[in-house]
Structures are given as structure tokens and as C-alpha cells.
Enzyme design. Structure first.
Site, PDB file in Angstrom:
ATOM      1  N   LYS A 132     -11.488  28.608  -5.728  1.00 33.25           N
ATOM      2  CA  LYS A 132     -12.410  28.769  -6.852  1.00 33.25           C
ATOM      3  C   LYS A 132     -13.270  27.524  -6.993  1.00 33.25           C
ATOM      4  CE  LYS A 132     -12.293  27.846 -11.218  1.00 33.25           C
ATOM      5  NZ  LYS A 132     -13.730  27.599 -11.549  1.00 33.25           N
ATOM      6  N   GLY A 175     -10.039  17.458  -9.909  1.00 34.27           N
ATOM      7  CA  GLY A 175     -10.750  17.560 -11.172  1.00 34.27           C
ATOM      8  C   GLY A 175     -10.227  16.551 -12.163  1.00 34.27           C
ATOM      9  N   THR A 183      -8.064  14.619 -15.132  1.00 34.96           N
ATOM     10  CA  THR A 183      -6.644  14.334 -15.327  1.00 34.96           C
ATOM     11  C   THR A 183      -6.023  15.292 -16.343  1.00 34.96           C
ATOM     12  OG1 THR A 183      -6.888  12.006 -14.723  1.00 34.96           O
ATOM     13  CG2 THR A 183      -5.009  12.583 -16.115  1.00 34.96           C
ATOM     14  N   GLU A 209      -5.694  15.657  -7.094  1.00 28.47           N
ATOM     15  CA  GLU A 209      -6.596  14.518  -6.925  1.00 28.47           C
ATOM     16  C   GLU A 209      -7.438  14.477  -8.188  1.00 28.47           C
ATOM     17  OE1 GLU A 209      -9.636  12.529  -6.770  1.00 28.47           O
ATOM     18  OE2 GLU A 209     -10.439  13.845  -5.208  1.00 28.47           O
ATOM     19  N   CYS A 269     -15.083  10.541  -8.269  1.00 30.04           N
ATOM     20  CA  CYS A 269     -13.789  10.201  -8.880  1.00 30.04           C
ATOM     21  C   CYS A 269     -13.338   8.797  -8.515  1.00 30.04           C
ATOM     22  CB  CYS A 269     -12.736  11.225  -8.468  1.00 30.04           C
ATOM     23  SG  CYS A 269     -12.605  11.463  -6.682  1.00 30.04           S
ATOM     24  N   GLU A 316     -12.872   7.244 -18.021  1.00 29.47           N
ATOM     25  CA  GLU A 316     -13.746   7.643 -16.920  1.00 29.47           C
ATOM     26  C   GLU A 316     -15.025   8.252 -17.490  1.00 29.47           C
ATOM     27  OE1 GLU A 316     -13.285   9.939 -12.663  1.00 29.47           O
ATOM     28  OE2 GLU A 316     -12.366  10.847 -14.423  1.00 29.47           O
TER      29      GLU A 316
END
Length: 496
Positions: free
Chosen positions: A196, A248, A250, A270, A304, A401
């Protein structure tokens, strides 16, 4: 920075080094008005409410995209299970490798088309899609094609087994590259896939589905379903899935880990990062400036592992910041399809609002903000490259982030202080070290709690090199032998 409306550089006067517009043609794209779900080797209509994918640079509609509901997820997983049991798991590794080689060559043949689609749908500059993303996609398939008949050497003993059906959910920052990171090792290991893509960037994955048809990959081996978060949730929680791989945020990764706990599904996550890019006073400054720019402003900071925290040794701080400002003033923000563009569009309005919010918080908390001078287009989602100085380790912009073109600058005096500040984060995905002394680089790298560490460079990737993090940056590795082993189990052991 370039005035995107005229192509001139503010203050340049003569215009001697001005760039004329050099847009990449979209004529290589043969887009459909609408795209269905790719299930069992064919495009089919979804049962959810369709949605639009738009260009983040212009906010104009590109195509209508099918929305998969739980019934569509069931159909995709069932197709993957049939393909695994009846065709893909019965093929030899050499034969699986032939399909991967074929896919890699087709990616190369359609490279220009894929690059244009990626920049149109994602907003990243065409030179990044063309020169980085698409070549790496082909390289990933070539690399794992070579592994397909060598699984005995993956480190799991003789005759390791595929897991079965892999559910893969990828993000919007590198849609096609993340697809390759996940699909290539899964197929090489003998698994089948339901993937997806992110709802804001489904286009390149759907064109990739056409490549799978062109490669005559057996029906059901790869299925691509589109939709929002509820589609991904239904997929990763499906009872007939053996492996989940997610890239994606956290927060979503934590929810996936919780929902799959005790299910026997193997899991690779990840997730986010807040990488430290450490510059010592003996670093090659010219090289370091380019590395800093590449580390945080590549792909508008939608990375990321971006070097979003710059740690500069105190005695060279002023020089580094001044030269960094000079360099950022030469970058060109504008049309992602223009070959001269350095900074493209932010992927979505939602992400733009988050970048603005966190940047405003940074100012309110006392950090000094500098923004590169540039003209922001009237339409689309844009954010100029921004530097914050006078940032403390407790500042929100130094801890959260941002996922945008925003750099926080901190200082240090000793290597020990640099290590302490670099590790003072809940994340642990990547880091960079800039120094003329190899012994210092190795000593500092040994103390950093990060999965990937670059020395005198940043944001370099190779399919043979494993990538992944620690702490809230997730677990498991993608790339290399380790990425292949994530889709295998030892012959004498089964998780389910």
C-alpha cells in the site's frame, strides 16, 4: 535564492549566471483519468470512495485513485496467498531472479517516465527523481535479483524458507524507492506481496504495476492497493499475512507493533529520525557545507535520516553558519519539473502546516531564525530553506522530527560533548561526522547510537548496505543481506 518568477538571483545585478527555465516535458507520461487497484495481475475497481491525487506544486488534479476497503484487502491477500502456494514458491531461485532482472531493466527503460511521475505527484525536484531515486530503484532490483538463487548464504543456514505473504506499507517521501526497498528482497526470498503506497503519492506505484504486467510477473505475486490509513490498518492486521514491513512515522509504527504483537508476524519498522550531523574544526569546510545542504535540504527535508541537527564545534561555528547561509542563498526554489530546481514543493498542505507550526514554536522558544530569500509561488505548498541558531538541546525543534527544510544548529567544544548531544534524542536512525582525522571519526562513530553513520558525506545509499535504526527509529534492516534475511526463516523453524 532564485526568484522563481523570473529566474534571476536577488542582488545579482548583471544576470550573468541566471538560469533560463528548463522544464522536463510531461509528454512522456500517458496517465489515465483514473486508476484502480492492482490485484491478481489486473487493475480492478475499489469498493471504497475514490480520491484525487494532486500536484503539490500547483494543487491541480492528476488522477482519480481507487480506495480499497476491507473486502479489497481480503481479495489482495487471497491473491497473494494463491500465487505463493501455486506458483511463486515453486519456482527456482534462478527463475525468480530472471523476473527481478526483467523488472530492473524495464525500470531503466521507463526511467524518464517514472522520474516525471514521481516529481509531479511528490513535489521533489526532477533532478533528484532522475539522478537518485530511479537509478537506485533499478539498482535494488538488480542487486536482489542476484541474491535469488543464493539464499543458502543469507546467514540462516541451508535451504531457508520464505515467510509467505508480506504486507508492506510505504511513505510519501520516496514512493518508488521505498517500493523497491520492500518488494525486491521479498520477491527474491520467495514471498508474495501486498503493498500500500501513501495516499498522497500513489502514482509511481501504479505505473510500476504496469511494469509488472509488462514483465509478465505471475498474477498475484505483487498486489498494489491504494487508500488511506484504514486501508493500511486492515492490511497489516490481516490474519493471513506472515510479514509486515512499514516505513513511516514513529506513532503509526508503535501502533503496528502493538497490534501485531503475539500474532507470529515478523515485523520490520523503519520510522522517524532526528539525525546529528557533527562538524569538527578540522573538517574540510567546503565539502562539509555541501554535505550539510544535502543532508537536510535534499528532497525538501522529507527524509527520515535527514541531518536536521547540525552540531558544529564552537570555534568554527560562525564561519560554518555564514558560509551555509551564502550557499543556501544560491539554491533555486520552484517548479519540481524544472531541471534547475534545487528545492521543490512540500508534499501536502498537512505537512506544510506542521513545518510552519514547529518553526513558529522554535522562534517562540528563543531560537534565531534565518530564511533564505526567495519568491514563494502563489499556488502549491512551499517552504523556504530555514536555519535556526541559538538552539538548545531541550528545544522542541531539536527534539521533534520536523520533516521539512529546517535545520537546527547547536554547538559543542569537545568530542565527548558532541557525542552526548548527538545521542540526546529518542531516535537513532542516522548520523554524520565531518573531520580530517580518520581516528577521530572512528572513535566518535563507535559511541553514536545510530543505525547508519556517514563519514565526510551524507545521504548515500547502496543496495548492498543495510539501513535501519535503534530506539524510536524502529528495528530491523533493509538493504544488503540483512534486508533479505528479514523475509526468510530457517528451515527448521517457523514463527507460525
Amino acid at each position: 535564492m532564485t526568484d522563481v518568477s523570473t529566474g534571476s538571483t536577488p542582488g545579482s545585478g548583471s544576470g550573468f549566471l541566471d538560469y533560463a527555465p528548463a522544464p522536463e516535458s510531461t509528454s512522456v507520461l500517458h496517465l489515465k483519468q483514473s486508476y484502480g487497484l492492482f490485484i491478481n495481475g489486473e487493475f480492478t475497481e475499489g469498493h471504497g470512495t475514490p480520491f484525487q491525487t494532486i500536484s503539490p506544486a500547483t494543487e491541480e488534479r492528476i488522477a482519480e485513485i481507487a480506495n480499497a476497503n476491507s473486502a479489497d484487502v481480503d481479495a489482495a491477500v487471497a491473491a497473494a496467498r494463491r500465487a505463493y502456494e501455486r506458483s511463486w514458491s515453486t519456482l527456482s531461485g534462478a527463475d525468480r531472479g530472471k523476473y527481478l532482472f526483467r523488472i530492473a531493466r524495464l525500470v531503466q527503460e521507463r526511467a524518464r517516465e517514472l522520474a516525471v511521475a514521481e516529481s509531479l505527484d511528490n513535489g521533489k525536484p526532477i533532478k533528484e527523481s532522475r539522478d537518485v531515486d530511479v537509478p537506485l530503484v533499478a539498482a535494488w532490483f538488480f542487486y536482489y535479483a542476484g541474491w535469488a538463487d543464493k539464499l543458502d548464504y543469507a546467514g540462516l543456514g541451508p535451504a531457508p524458507r520464505a515467510l509467505g505473504v508480506a504486507a508492506q506499507v510505504i511513505p510519501w517521501n520516496f514512493p518508488l524507492l521505498m517500493l523497491a526497498w520492500k518488494i525486491a528482497p521479498a520477491l527474491a526470498a520467495g514471498n508474495t506481496v501486498v503493498l500500500k503506497p501513501a495516499e498522497t503519492t500513489p502514482l509511481s506505484a501504479l505505473i510500476f504495476a504496469e511494469i509488472l504486467q509488462q514483465a509478465e510477473l505471475p498474477a498475484g505475486v505483487v498486489n498494489i492497493i491504494t487508500g488511506a490509513g484504514d486501508t493500511g490498518e486492515a492490511l497489516v492486521n490481516h490474519p493471513d499475512v506472515n510479514k509486515v514491513a512499514f516505513t513511516g512515522s514513529t506513532a503509526v509504527g508503535r501502533a503496528i507493533a502493538k497490534s501485531t504483537a503475539g500474532s507470529g508476524k515478523k515485523l520490520t519498522l523503519e520510522l522517524g529520525g532526528k539525525a546529528a550531523n557533527i562538524v569538527f574544526d578540522d573538517a574540510p569546510i567546503d565539502q562539509a557545507i555541501e554535505g550539510i545542504v544535502n543532508g537536510i535540504f535534499f528532497n525538501q527535508g522529507h527524509v527520515c535520516c535527514a541531518g536536521s541537527r547540525l552540531l558544529v564545534q564552537e570555534n568554527v561555528h560562525d564561519e560554518v553558519v555564514e558560509r551555509l547561509k551564502e550557499r543556501l542563498s544560491t539554491l533555486r526554489l520552484g517548479d519540481p519539473l524544472d531541471k534547475n530546481t534545487d528545492i521543490g514543493a512540500i508534499n501536502s498542505r498537512e505537512q506544510l502546516e506542521r513545518i510552519r507550526e514547529l518553526s513558529d514554536i522554535g522562534e517562540r522558544e528563543g531560537a534565531e531564525r534565518w530564511t533564505a530569500p526567495c519568491v514563494i509561488p502563489e499556488k502549491g505548498f512551499w517552504f523556504a530553506p530555514t536555519i535556526f541558531t541559538n538552539v538548545s538541546t531541550s528545544s522542541t525543534i531539536a527534539r521533534e522530527e520536523i520533516f521539512g527544510p529546517v535545520l537546527s544548529v547547536l554547538t559543542f567544544r569537545t568530542p565527548a560533548e558532541a557525542v552526548a548531544k548527538a545521542n540526546n534524542t529518542p531516535y537513532g536512525l542516522s548520523a554524520g561526522i565531518w573531520s580530517d582525522k580518520g581516528s577521530r571519526i572512528l572513535a566518535v562513530a563507535d559511541q553514536l547510537r545510530a543505525g547508519v553513520i556517514w563519514a565526510n558525506t551524507f545521504n548515500r545509499f547502496d543496495p548492498a548496505s543495510p539501513f535501519g535504526g535503534y530506539k524510536e527509529s524502529g528495528y530491523g534492516r533493509e538493504g544488503g543481506r540483512q534486508g533479505l534475511a528479514a523475509y526468510l526463516e530457517s528451515a527448521g523453524w517457523s514463527a507460525r
